[in-house]
Design a protein around this motif. Structure first.
Motif, short mmCIF file in Angstrom:
data_model
loop_
_atom_site.label_atom_id
_atom_site.label_comp_id
_atom_site.label_asym_id
_atom_site.label_seq_id
_atom_site.Cartn_x
_atom_site.Cartn_y
_atom_site.Cartn_z
N LEU A 92 0.82 -1.16 0.21
CA LEU A 92 0.04 -0.14 0.04
C LEU A 92 0.82 1.34 0.06
CD1 LEU A 92 -2.68 1.50 0.31
CD2 LEU A 92 -2.64 0.97 2.47
N SER A 93 1.97 1.38 0.66
CA SER A 93 2.91 2.48 0.74
C SER A 93 3.42 2.86 -0.66
CB SER A 93 4.02 2.13 1.82
OG SER A 93 5.14 1.45 1.41
N ALA A 141 7.76 6.78 3.61
CA ALA A 141 7.73 8.31 4.07
C ALA A 141 6.66 8.91 3.00
CB ALA A 141 9.10 9.02 4.52
N ALA A 142 7.13 8.69 1.65
CA ALA A 142 6.57 9.20 0.64
C ALA A 142 4.84 8.85 0.41
CB ALA A 142 7.19 8.85 -0.58
N SER A 143 4.53 7.89 1.25
CA SER A 143 3.11 7.50 1.44
C SER A 143 2.21 8.33 1.93
CB SER A 143 3.03 5.90 1.87
OG SER A 143 3.11 6.28 3.26
N ALA A 144 3.02 9.30 2.89
CA ALA A 144 2.15 10.23 3.53
C ALA A 144 1.26 9.86 4.50
CB ALA A 144 1.90 11.51 2.67
N ASN A 145 1.25 8.73 4.98
CA ASN A 145 0.47 7.94 5.82
C ASN A 145 0.97 7.79 6.94
OD1 ASN A 145 -1.50 6.13 6.88
ND2 ASN A 145 -2.46 5.80 5.25
N GLU A 146 0.74 8.60 8.12
CA GLU A 146 1.61 8.41 9.32
C GLU A 146 1.04 7.27 10.15
OE1 GLU A 146 1.22 12.00 11.61
OE2 GLU A 146 2.48 13.35 10.06
N VAL A 147 -0.16 6.86 9.92
CA VAL A 147 -0.64 5.50 10.74
C VAL A 147 0.00 4.25 9.94
CG1 VAL A 147 -2.89 4.15 11.26
CG2 VAL A 147 -2.89 6.50 11.16
N LEU A 148 0.16 4.39 8.77
CA LEU A 148 0.58 3.29 8.10
C LEU A 148 2.23 2.87 8.42
CD1 LEU A 148 0.50 2.27 4.26
CD2 LEU A 148 2.70 2.18 5.37
N GLN A 149 2.88 4.22 8.65
CA GLN A 149 4.16 4.19 8.80
C GLN A 149 4.45 3.63 10.33
OE1 GLN A 149 6.23 7.86 7.86
NE2 GLN A 149 4.52 8.40 6.69
N GLU A 150 3.76 4.09 11.02
CA GLU A 150 3.79 3.79 12.66
C GLU A 150 3.60 2.34 12.77
OE1 GLU A 150 1.71 4.54 16.99
OE2 GLU A 150 1.21 5.72 15.30
#
Length: 227
Positions: A92-93, A141-150
């Motif tokens: 997804l990212s 980081a480029a996904s711009a989705n902080e929940v996904l990153q965490e």
């Protein structure tokens, strides 16, 4: 090793112990000596025990009632279950990154890719892994989705010691580099569907590599060790 200075002390200690686990200095199943670590880091038992609670919440160690703590053992099923989730998140990212990343961001990841290839040609596995990780982090980081990153970061901590195993064979290393070649091409084309699939397949290949390298324990071995 230098003594720990400021910041929340138990978090600094957690970072140090986590690093020991990821590098393999503390082996799977190894009992953690509070006395030795306190002396090594120059801290008391209180911040160390708070740090161990943090690492237990990350799945890196297990706390044993009235018996201290030990490094969590990893089985193939545990790693596969984790990789299944990581693959979905990383896929997804990749899709989101292709939508959101700037041209400058793509150039930065391309530069990292070229640096990684130099380390591959030099057979410098440690530096290769460092840059490899930066590439994956850059896409996340480029996904711009902080929940996904965490969520991804929390899962990644559990299996980092096998994902970046020094026991990778030349054949699987070559395949990993090929995967990255395809990744950068898909990213530069902003082909999110293609990049997402490559990232998912890349983790599947890595699971095969670490299982064959013998860095994950068999279920029966784990059961016997815990008996």
């Amino acid at each position: 090793m230098s003594k720990i200075q400021h910041r929340s002390l138990y978090l600094e200690v957690a970072d140090r112990v986590r690093d020991l686990i990821e590098r393999g200095d503390l082996a799977p199943g190894e009992r953690i000596s509070e006395k030795q670590l306190c002396e090594r880091f120059g801290v008391s038992r209180t911040p160390l025990r708070e740090a161990l609670k943090v690492l237990a919440s990350e799945g890196l160690i297990e706390l044993l009632p009235n018996r201290g703590a030990r490094v969590m053992r990893l089985t193939l099923k545990m790693v596969k279950d984790t990789y299944d989730l990581m693959g979905a998140l990383e896929g997804l990212s990749g899709e989101l990154a292709c939508q959101n990343i700037s041209d400058e961001g793509i150039k930065a990841i391309r530069a990292l890719h070229d640096e990684m290839l130099r380390h591959y040609r030099d057979r410098n596995l440690a530096n290769y892994f460092q840059v490899n990780q930066k590439i994956h982090e850059g896409i996340l980081a480029a996904s711009a989705n902080e929940v996904l990153q965490e969520m991804y970061s929390n899962l990644s901590q559990r299996v980092k010691r096998v994902r970046y195993s020094k026991k990778m064979t030349d054949d699987f290393w070559h395949r990993a580099v090929q995967d990255h070649e395809h990744m950068i091409i898909a990213l530069e084309a902003r082909d999110g569907k293609r990049l997402g699939q490559i990232l998912r397949d890349h983790l599947c290949n890595k699971l095969e590599a670490v299982s064959l390298a013998g860095v994950i324990e068999e279920e029966r071995t784990l059961d016997a060790a815990n008996a």
